[in-house]
Design a protein around this motif. Structure first.
Motif, mmCIF file in Angstrom:
data_model
loop_
_atom_site.group_PDB
_atom_site.id
_atom_site.type_symbol
_atom_site.label_atom_id
_atom_site.label_comp_id
_atom_site.label_asym_id
_atom_site.label_seq_id
_atom_site.Cartn_x
_atom_site.Cartn_y
_atom_site.Cartn_z
ATOM 1 N N UNK A 154 -34.488 11.068 57.539
ATOM 2 C CA UNK A 154 -35.517 10.555 56.635
ATOM 3 C C UNK A 154 -36.853 11.198 56.964
ATOM 4 N N UNK A 155 -37.776 11.105 56.031
ATOM 5 C CA UNK A 155 -39.088 11.739 56.168
ATOM 6 C C UNK A 155 -40.161 10.658 56.093
ATOM 7 N N UNK A 156 -41.002 10.648 57.119
ATOM 8 C CA UNK A 156 -41.942 9.556 57.341
ATOM 9 C C UNK A 156 -43.372 10.020 57.103
ATOM 10 N N UNK A 157 -44.006 9.430 56.089
ATOM 11 C CA UNK A 157 -45.411 9.688 55.784
ATOM 12 C C UNK A 157 -46.234 8.565 56.405
ATOM 13 N N UNK A 158 -47.234 8.925 57.208
ATOM 14 C CA UNK A 158 -47.987 7.903 57.938
ATOM 15 C C UNK A 158 -49.474 7.961 57.596
ATOM 16 N N UNK A 159 -50.106 6.804 57.448
ATOM 17 C CA UNK A 159 -51.557 6.773 57.236
ATOM 18 C C UNK A 159 -52.291 7.292 58.468
ATOM 19 N N UNK A 180 -28.918 25.794 48.002
ATOM 20 C CA UNK A 180 -28.346 26.510 49.134
ATOM 21 C C UNK A 180 -28.083 25.641 50.335
ATOM 22 N N UNK A 181 -28.245 24.333 50.201
ATOM 23 C CA UNK A 181 -28.077 23.423 51.334
ATOM 24 C C UNK A 181 -26.838 22.561 51.153
ATOM 25 N N UNK A 182 -26.245 22.203 52.265
ATOM 26 C CA UNK A 182 -25.131 21.261 52.234
ATOM 27 C C UNK A 182 -25.397 20.134 53.220
ATOM 28 N N UNK A 183 -25.206 20.404 54.492
ATOM 29 C CA UNK A 183 -25.349 19.369 55.507
ATOM 30 C C UNK A 183 -26.748 19.381 56.112
ATOM 31 N N UNK A 184 -27.327 18.182 56.270
ATOM 32 C CA UNK A 184 -28.611 18.028 56.947
ATOM 33 C C UNK A 184 -28.426 16.991 58.051
ATOM 34 N N UNK A 199 -29.332 16.185 62.638
ATOM 35 C CA UNK A 199 -30.103 16.603 63.816
ATOM 36 C C UNK A 199 -29.393 17.687 64.603
ATOM 37 N N UNK A 200 -28.159 18.001 64.226
ATOM 38 C CA UNK A 200 -27.373 18.970 64.984
ATOM 39 C C UNK A 200 -27.866 20.401 64.844
ATOM 40 N N UNK A 201 -28.515 20.722 63.714
ATOM 41 C CA UNK A 201 -28.939 22.104 63.553
ATOM 42 C C UNK A 201 -29.931 22.256 62.424
ATOM 43 N N UNK A 202 -30.580 23.425 62.331
ATOM 44 C CA UNK A 202 -31.598 23.657 61.303
ATOM 45 C C UNK A 202 -30.988 23.758 59.914
ATOM 46 N N UNK A 203 -31.795 23.426 58.915
ATOM 47 C CA UNK A 203 -31.368 23.524 57.522
ATOM 48 C C UNK A 203 -32.577 23.886 56.687
ATOM 49 N N UNK A 204 -32.349 24.608 55.597
ATOM 50 C CA UNK A 204 -33.443 24.937 54.682
ATOM 51 C C UNK A 204 -33.957 23.690 53.981
ATOM 52 N N UNK A 205 -33.125 22.663 53.901
ATOM 53 C CA UNK A 205 -33.551 21.379 53.344
ATOM 54 C C UNK A 205 -34.141 20.547 54.470
ATOM 55 N N UNK A 206 -35.443 20.406 54.448
ATOM 56 C CA UNK A 206 -36.137 19.721 55.534
ATOM 57 C C UNK A 206 -37.467 19.164 55.023
ATOM 58 N N UNK A 207 -38.329 18.749 55.937
ATOM 59 C CA UNK A 207 -39.600 18.125 55.556
ATOM 60 C C UNK A 207 -40.503 19.069 54.781
ATOM 61 N N UNK A 208 -40.297 20.359 54.946
ATOM 62 C CA UNK A 208 -41.139 21.338 54.258
ATOM 63 C C UNK A 208 -40.607 21.723 52.880
ATOM 64 N N UNK A 209 -39.439 21.220 52.508
ATOM 65 C CA UNK A 209 -38.863 21.600 51.218
ATOM 66 C C UNK A 209 -38.615 20.393 50.314
ATOM 67 N N UNK A 210 -39.343 19.308 50.557
ATOM 68 C CA UNK A 210 -39.225 18.145 49.683
ATOM 69 C C UNK A 210 -39.757 18.480 48.298
ATOM 70 N N UNK A 235 -23.209 15.789 53.733
ATOM 71 C CA UNK A 235 -22.783 17.121 53.302
ATOM 72 C C UNK A 235 -23.039 17.429 51.855
ATOM 73 N N UNK A 236 -24.033 16.729 51.223
ATOM 74 C CA UNK A 236 -24.288 16.932 49.802
ATOM 75 C C UNK A 236 -25.779 17.048 49.516
ATOM 76 N N UNK A 237 -26.469 17.792 50.382
ATOM 77 C CA UNK A 237 -27.911 17.950 50.223
ATOM 78 C C UNK A 237 -28.273 18.637 48.917
#
Length: 291
Positions: free
Chosen positions: A42-47, A73-77, A79-90, A118-120
């Protein structure tokens, strides 16, 4: 004249949002789903102001939380490894809302129900009955992720445990309604739910009428091309008759995804008006539920 109108509305909406430089990128966090088996990213936005803060959980739609340019181009997201689908690609919509809430003093948590399973890449339009969606469905799977998010937030020292709200879009909006159905008359769950253009048919919802003690607001587009606003209005009437507190806002000329800040969506006049009103209405909805 039309281009000038679009430009003016963009300026109005941008004035309501924080500058990107004013907020740090969302943090990436992990928590267990209430299904007892899945670890959700999950992605956490904080004041930036001192806490503790109220919080809101944001549930993405069938396209997932990421930009369509990346998610294909993404499948699994995990903590095990990097993915192009991340906090910078929301997606722009999720970044906009996350920053909007944080700027107004709310912790905003955006769980990804698809990536850890497995369905990012998400799903396209009119794929509701696709077999591949069964194990991420909005009736029996995704509500457990939302309940896990609630439990996780309540353990965070900077969150006001009894002021946690729920927001969902489309498939996530249906999920939010199902969460409130499961919650029922309990007063220890989510304080309220805001559902934007949810599916309200029998394949999307647990019951024909929503029975809950928490307030719910539906924001619908009259020209929605994916889900039926009439079905949602009918469901709301049945729910009100059953004693639930449901408000329905129908935006004339607004389509599915009317709050997407992208130019293609905001080139539609009904969407521009709906986005501007939805931003104001959302904060007013949660602010009136202060203790």
């Amino acid at each position: 004249m039309a281009n000038h109108s679009i430009h003016f509305v963009f300026l109005v909406v941008l004035a309501m949002l924080p500058a990107r430089s004013a907020l740090a990128a969302p943090d990436t966090v992990f928590f267990p789903s209430a299904d007892g088996a899945s670890e959700i990213v999950a992605y956490l936005f904080k004041p930036q102001t001192p806490g503790p803060h109220p919080a809101i959980v944001m549930l993405h739609g069938r396209g997932g939380p990421y930009s369509a340019n990346v998610s294909k181009g993404c499948t699994l997201v995990s903590r095990a490894g990097p993915s192009a689908c991340n906090a910078n690609s929301l997606s722009k919509r999720h970044m906009m809302w996350g920053q909007y809430w944080a700027e107004r003093g709310y912790v905003a948590l955006l769980p990804d129900s698809f990536g850890p399973r497995g369905k990012a890449h998400g799903f396209g339009r009119f794929t509701h009955d696709a077999p591949d969606r069964a194990d991420v469905n909005e009736r029996t799977v995704r509500p457990l992720d939302a309940e896990g998010a609630l439990s996780w937030l309540r353990k965070q020292p900077d969150v006001v445990a009894n002021r946690i709200f729920l927001q969902g879009w489309s498939n996530g909006g249906s999920t939010a309604l199902n969460v409130m159905q499961r919650q029922g008359a309990k007063t220890s769950g989510y304080r309220a739910a805001l559902a934007l253009y949810p599916g309200c048919g029998p394949k999307a919802l647990l019951a024909p009428a929503l029975v809950t003690s928490a307030p719910v607001t539906l924001l619908l587009g009259s020209d929605d091309e994916e889900v039926s606003p009439v079905r949602c209005q009918d469901m709301a009437q049945r729910s009100i008759a059953a004693g639930s507190k449901i408000d329905v806002v129908l935006y004339p000329g607004a389509t599915h995804g009317f709050d997407d800040p992208g130019r293609s969506h905001q080139s539609i006049p009904g969407n521009r008006a709906a986005l501007e009103d939805a931003l104001k209405r959302a904060i007013a909805f949660v602010e009136r539920l202060k203790d």
